[in-house]
Structure formats: structure tokens, C-alpha cells
Design an enzyme around this catalytic site. Structure first.
Site, PDB file in Angstrom:
ATOM      1  N   TYR A   1      41.993  39.299  43.882  1.00 37.88           N
ATOM      2  CA  TYR A   1      40.878  40.053  43.038  1.00 37.88           C
ATOM      3  C   TYR A   1      40.522  41.089  45.145  1.00 37.88           C
ATOM      4  O   TYR A   1      39.802  41.663  44.599  1.00 37.88           O
ATOM      5  CB  TYR A   1      39.423  39.063  43.248  1.00 37.88           C
ATOM      6  CG  TYR A   1      39.994  39.637  41.413  1.00 37.88           C
ATOM      7  CD1 TYR A   1      39.970  40.540  40.704  1.00 37.88           C
ATOM      8  CD2 TYR A   1      40.157  38.565  41.289  1.00 37.88           C
ATOM      9  CE1 TYR A   1      40.165  40.650  39.432  1.00 37.88           C
ATOM     10  CE2 TYR A   1      40.104  37.818  39.285  1.00 37.88           C
ATOM     11  CZ  TYR A   1      40.665  39.403  38.759  1.00 37.88           C
ATOM     12  OH  TYR A   1      40.610  39.235  37.460  1.00 37.88           O
TER      13      TYR A   1
ATOM     14  N   HIS B   1      40.080  46.842  46.791  1.00 40.73           N
ATOM     15  CA  HIS B   1      39.700  47.451  47.241  1.00 40.73           C
ATOM     16  C   HIS B   1      40.313  49.535  47.437  1.00 40.73           C
ATOM     17  O   HIS B   1      39.259  50.415  47.701  1.00 40.73           O
ATOM     18  CB  HIS B   1      38.970  47.587  49.082  1.00 40.73           C
ATOM     19  CG  HIS B   1      37.825  46.863  48.954  1.00 40.73           C
ATOM     20  ND1 HIS B   1      38.062  45.453  49.683  1.00 40.73           N
ATOM     21  CD2 HIS B   1      36.978  46.519  48.224  1.00 40.73           C
ATOM     22  CE1 HIS B   1      37.072  44.878  49.897  1.00 40.73           C
ATOM     23  NE2 HIS B   1      36.307  45.187  49.027  1.00 40.73           N
TER      24      HIS B   1
END
Length: 601
Positions: A379, A382
């Protein structure tokens, strides 16, 4: 009584299921699930999830840990602030301050010495493979996708702020303009649950709760909750259509100085604070005798389920917009019977496949529930965040260009003062997010100053170093452990000769050294996917597990606990509906039936 602390479980071990799952794996490895007809692909995904549940849930609780006192009792129909008592048989399961689990066997956790963590140099990998020279947009999703993801991450996991005094010293090349030599990356705080002197598999704790409980709004302690409550009618301290207060007089409550804070996170937290208050008002109308605490607890329960539903059937299909996965995510919530039948007659039995996970039996699949280090690793997305933004107005006021630095940390106060919450959502909804690929990492995060201590950071280098520090296997080994083919040569990952040359030089021409994040950003993705198929394998497993293990999404997901008002509210909830309920000025720009995470207009 604690569940067996094992990582490999006899899940669906009948010969029929074993044959089905094995056939699914063979079809996936030969053709790819995404290239199969949808009915076949759905079956393959079910088989892959079965295999992942069988082989890729591992309990770090078997590593020695200090005993804990039994947490105090509480309301069995309410979420606790710190996540305790979700599972009455193991009241610390998933609580704040408990360990991350693993999706790889503990023997595969990489414990190599510290010098290995710095090779190849994470700052050089960041500069040569991640630096954004030109923004690469993801034209199928808007910037709300990035804001929402961080809103969820702040609900799910954090390793804490780290220790800069004992930080890693990353040497820099002579031409590196970074303002600190060497670059200091704070070391993750050691696991406080380990008995002194224990060695072996590294373990780390989650400072947040592991549950999907919207702690990004409510916090993880009673003190944090008290700060945001009005103590009247269960409500939170926020004016209609506004943002949550950003106090000036209490440093502990100043969220703008917490690393990771930016306007996008404040927008989402404010929206769901407004949603909490609307739920309170509806509950109070139906239950006028309820106390402030009863209204607060029930509204939190309903609000968290609204967020989980939106993430499952709207955010996720937006970022993995393949026809098979769009259908599969709706089936995770409503089952193959579908939403229309759910609304008409409710559940058709206990099966999660037929009627969805909410309301099905609670199941940990033989391993105590926690989020995992591998889940946190995949996860790290960015690149979704742009560097440059246009602040727009729903009323037609002049636009203003800003960069990420003006939206982050204490500087965000000025933006919230300048623009309404409706304007900010309009600005994000009409702008593209970034593509999660190489050479597209935000400049504002490669040159970032922590708002809490002023330390300069390259978050891209930090991402790489953190994944290594937590012992997550590197790319090829990670793929093998998920029963995926490894890559044989760097040229399989890119068509750009310079990128391939950089990969060879940085990784000593050894593809086995390739960082997980770099491999995931480089690999070819299934049609419609914003992130890699490698990351998707962890998602297949953990997206369901967050629901399967939580009794408030399974055995206690009913009108008895949520109230009839609450279950109706969740059934009707969509992201567009939440936005238009609180920010009606968005109506000309956001059709009520649209997916709010796809570009507006």
C-alpha cells in the site's frame, strides 16, 4: 481461548476444493486471471483466495511476547477506542499496540544485517528510478483516490514516528543536492512486546488498531475521542459544511504537525465527521431517549461501515477497473446474489460467496487477525499524489495554482481558511491522480521536511528502506511465495533502455536483489489497474480478511446491533451521496449516480 498459532491451516481441505484451487492456480499461471472470460476469472480468483488463505496467513504471536492484562469490560455492541474486545475469546486481537502479522512464512522474513538494508543505496534508487521529471497521470481516477487512500491508511496501520537519534545513516553521492549528509532515516521503534534478550524473526507493532474502525477520525485512545466530541447528542465538534477544528493552543491536538498530514487527509476526516453528526441526528430522531454515549457509539459503528462499503465497492473498482474485479468487489459486499436481491430479501443463507461477507460468520481462517507487514508494503502508493494543483471554486472564483508543500503540514491551515470544503473536493475531483509507475514519485515527497522535528526526508528512499527493515522479501522471492513466476531479467520490467541500464547498475546485475516496490511499480499491470498484479495478490487476501475477522462486519452486522436505521443508512450510502449530503454545492459537478473517485466532468 486463543486460536491455534499456526500459519498453514487446513482451510477448505476437502478434495473437491483442493482440486478446484489447484486448477485455479494452474490457469492463472498459464494464462493470467485477467485474460480469462469473466465467469472463469471469477472462479479463478476464488481459488486463488482459498490458496492465499491456506498458505499466506502467518501469526507472529508464536514469537515470544510479554503477557498482557485482560482489558476492562465495555459495551459489547460498541467499538472500543483502542480496538480491544472485538473478539471476546482473544480481547487483545487487533488492538492498538499489537503486532503486525505476516503474509509470508516467518522463515522467509529477511533478517539480514543492517548493511544489507542500505544496499543498493535507497537514495540512489530513489533518484535514478523514481524521480518525477514529468507528471504521468492516471487518467481514469481523480486525486480523491490519493486522499482516500491515506485516510484509510491512517485508519489501518502505523509503525510510529521512529527514533532519529538511532537512525540509519544513508551516505549520499557528491552530486546529491539533499540538504543533509548523510541522510538520516529514523529507526522504527523496537517491538515493546518482546521479552528482553529474545532474538530471531523481527516483529513490529501497529500503533493504530488493526480493525477497519475509522480511527482516522476517532483516534485510538479515550483522550483523543474526548477532544473531538461535543458531548451533546453524540456529535463531533465540526460546523456544517466546514472542516474539523485545527486547535492552536494544544500541541498534542495539532494534527497538522503529525507526519503525513495534508489537505487531502483533512478533507476526508472532515467529511466523515460531518457524516457522523448526520447519523447521530437520524438515530436521535428514532431513539430520543438514548444518551450521548449511546448515540456516539452507534454512529461510529455505522460510519465505519459506510467507509468500508465505499472502499470496497467504489474506491477499489475505480483503481482496479477490470470488469472481473469490478464485479468481484461488489460480490465481496453483496455476494453473487447482488445488491437488488439483498435489498429485497436480505441474506440468502450464511455463504459469503452467495450473499457477501457482511453478515456472514466470523472467520479468522486459523490465524489470529492482524494486518501484515506485506499489506503495509504493497500500500505504499505515493505516486498517486500530484505535485501541482489548481484550487478551484464551485462558484466560479479565480483559480489559484499551488504545489504540494502548500497543502502539507501547518501550511495547510491557510488553504483551509481560503477555500471551502466544497471547493477543495471540487478541485481534487476534477484533477487526475498520478500513475503508480517508475519515474513518477512526487517531488514534494522526495524533498520533504517533517513538520514535527524539521528533519529533511526523501519519502521514496524511506519507503524502500522501511520495506527492507521490516524483512519483507524482495521482489522475486515475494512473487514465488505468492505462487507467481519470478522475472528472469531486468529487461522484462521495462522497454526503456536507460531504465534497464539503471536497474542493472543499481542491483549489481542481480535481479534477485530487486526491491519489492521497484518491481511492483515497473511490472506490466492488468487492464484498468492502477497498481500491480503482485500487490493485488495481497489485496485478494487481506481485503476480504479485514471484513471476515471483524465481528462488527460479520456475525454482529445486523439490525440488532446496528439498528434498522443504521442498516438502511449503510445500504443507501455511496461516496457521491455522502458528498452531496454535506456539500450540496457540488451537485452541478457530481452526478449522484457516479463513482466519485473517477474524474468529474
Amino acid at each position: 481461548m486463543r486460536l491455534p498459532s499456526v500459519g498453514r491451516v487446513a482451510y477448505r481441505s476437502g478434495i473437491g476444493w483442493r482440486l478446484f484451487d489447484a486448477a485455479s492456480t494452474r490457469l492463472d499461471r498459464r494464462y493470467g486471471w485477467d485474460r480469462l472470460p469473466r465467469p472463469v476469472a471469477l472462479g479463478v480468483l476464488i481459488g486463488l483466495r482459498n490458496e492465499l488463505r491456506r498458505h499466506n496467513l502467518h501469526d507472529t504471536g508464536i514469537v515470544p511476547q510479554l503477557p498482557r492484562p485482560v482489558p476492562p469490560p465495555g459495551d459489547p455492541e460498541a467499538r472500543s477506542a483502542d480496538g480491544t474486545r472485538n473478539d471476546p475469546s482473544d480481547p487483545w486481537m487487533g488492538a492498538a499496540g499489537t503486532r503486525f502479522g505476516r503474509n509470508v512464512p516467518l522463515a522467509a522474513v529477511d533478517p539480514r544485517p543492517e548493511d544489507h538494508l542500505l544496499h543498493p543505496n535507497p537514495r540512489e534508487v530513489s533518484r535514478r528510478l523514481l524521480t518525477r521529471t514529468e507528471f504521468q497521470p492516471a487518467t481514469t481516477v481523480n486525486v480523491l483516490v490519493a486522499a482516500w487512500l491515506q485516510f484509510m491508511v491512517k485508519d489501518w496501520f502505523s509503525h510510529g514516528s521512529g527514533d532519529a537519534d538511532a537512525g540509519y545513516r544513508v551516505p549520499l553521492s557528491a552530486d546529491d543536492p539533499f540538504p543533509q549528509q548523510p541522510m538520516v532515516v529514523p529507526r522504527t521503534i523496537p517491538d515493546p512486546t518482546r521479552p528482553p534478550g529474545t532474538e530471531g524473526t523481527p516483529t513490529f507493532v501497529n500503533t493504530l488498531t488493526h480493525w477497519w474502525d475509522l480511527s482516522s477520525v476517532y483516534g485510538t485512545t479515550e483522550a483523543q475521542q474526548q477532544r473531538i466530541r461535543t458531548h451533546q447528542g453524540g456529535r463531533l465538534a465540526i460546523a456544517p459544511g466546514s472542516v474539523m477544528p485545527l486547535p492552536d493552543d494544544d500541541p498534542e491536538a495539532d494534527v497538522t504537525r503529525v507526519p503525513g498530514w495534508w489537505v487531502g487527509l483533512g478533507m476526508m476526516a472532515s467529511l466523515f465527521a460531518l457524516e457522523h453528526n448526520a447519523i447521530c441526528d437520524g438515530l436521535r430522531a428514532e431513539h430520543p431517549s438514548w444518551t450521548d454515549q449511546q448515540l456516539f457509539d452507534k454512529a461510529r459503528l455505522i460510519n465505519a461501515a459506510v467507509a468500508a462499503k465505499i472502499h470496497t465497492i467504489e474506491w477499489t473498482p475505480a483503481v482496479i477497473a477490470h470488469p472481473t474485479t469490478e464485479y468481484a468487489m461488489r460480490a465481496n459486499w453483496f455476494g453473487v446474489a447482488g445488491e437488488r436481491l439483498h435489498r429485497a430479501v436480505g441474506r440468502l443463507g450464511r455463504s459469503e460467496v452467495v450473499s457477501g461477507i457482511p453478515g456472514s460468520p466470523t472467520d479468522h481462517y486459523g490465524v489470529p487477525y492482524s494486518l501484515t507487514e506485506e499489506f503495509a508494503a504493497v500500500y505504499r502508493m505515493h505516486p498517486l499524489v500530484p505535485d501541482d494543483y489548481l484550487l478551484r471554486s464551485v462558484a466560479g472564483a479565480p483559480e489559484r495554482a499551488v504545489d504540494f508543500a502548500e497543502l502539507a503540514g501547518p501550511a495547510s491551515r491557510a488553504v483551509f481558511a481560503e477555500r471551502s470544503l466544497a471547493d477543495l473536493f471540487y478541485s481534487f475531483g476534477t484533477a487526475y491522480a498520478g500513475a503508480i509507475v517508475l519515474h513518477n514519485y512526487p517531488r514534494g515527497l522526495q524533498q520533504f521536511t517533517r513538520p514535527d522535528n524539521g528533519l529533511p526526508m526523501d519519502i521514496a528512499a524511506v519507503d524502500l528502506l522501511r520495506i527492507r527493515e521490516f524483512g519483507v522479501p524482495r521482489y522475486n522471492e515475494f512473487r514465488r511465495l505468492l505462487r507467481l513466476h519470478p522475472v528472469r531479467d531486468f529487461a522484462e520490467l521495462s522497454d526503456h533502455p536507460q531504465t534497464v541500464r539503471d536497474l542493472r547498475e543499481l542491483y549489481d546485475d542481480d535481479v534477485e536483489q530487486l526491491d519489492l516496490m521497484i518491481g511492483m511499480f515497473a511490472e506490466e499491470r492488468p487492464t484498468g489497474f492502477a497498481f500491480s498484479d503482485t500487490a493485488f495478490r495481497i489485496f485478494i487476501l487481506m481485503a476480504s480478511r479485514r471484513l471476515n475477522s471483524d465481528r462488527f462486519f460479520t456475525r454482529d452486522y445486523d439490525a440488532r446491533v446496528y439498528t434498522r436505521f443504521g442498516t438502511r443508512w449503510i445500504d443507501d450510502a455511496t461516496m457521491s451521496g455522502v458528498l452531496l449530503r454535506h456539500l450540496p454545492a457540488l451537485a452541478p459537478h457530481l452526478p449522484a449516480t457516479s463513482n466519485a473517485f473517477k474524474p468529474w466532468g
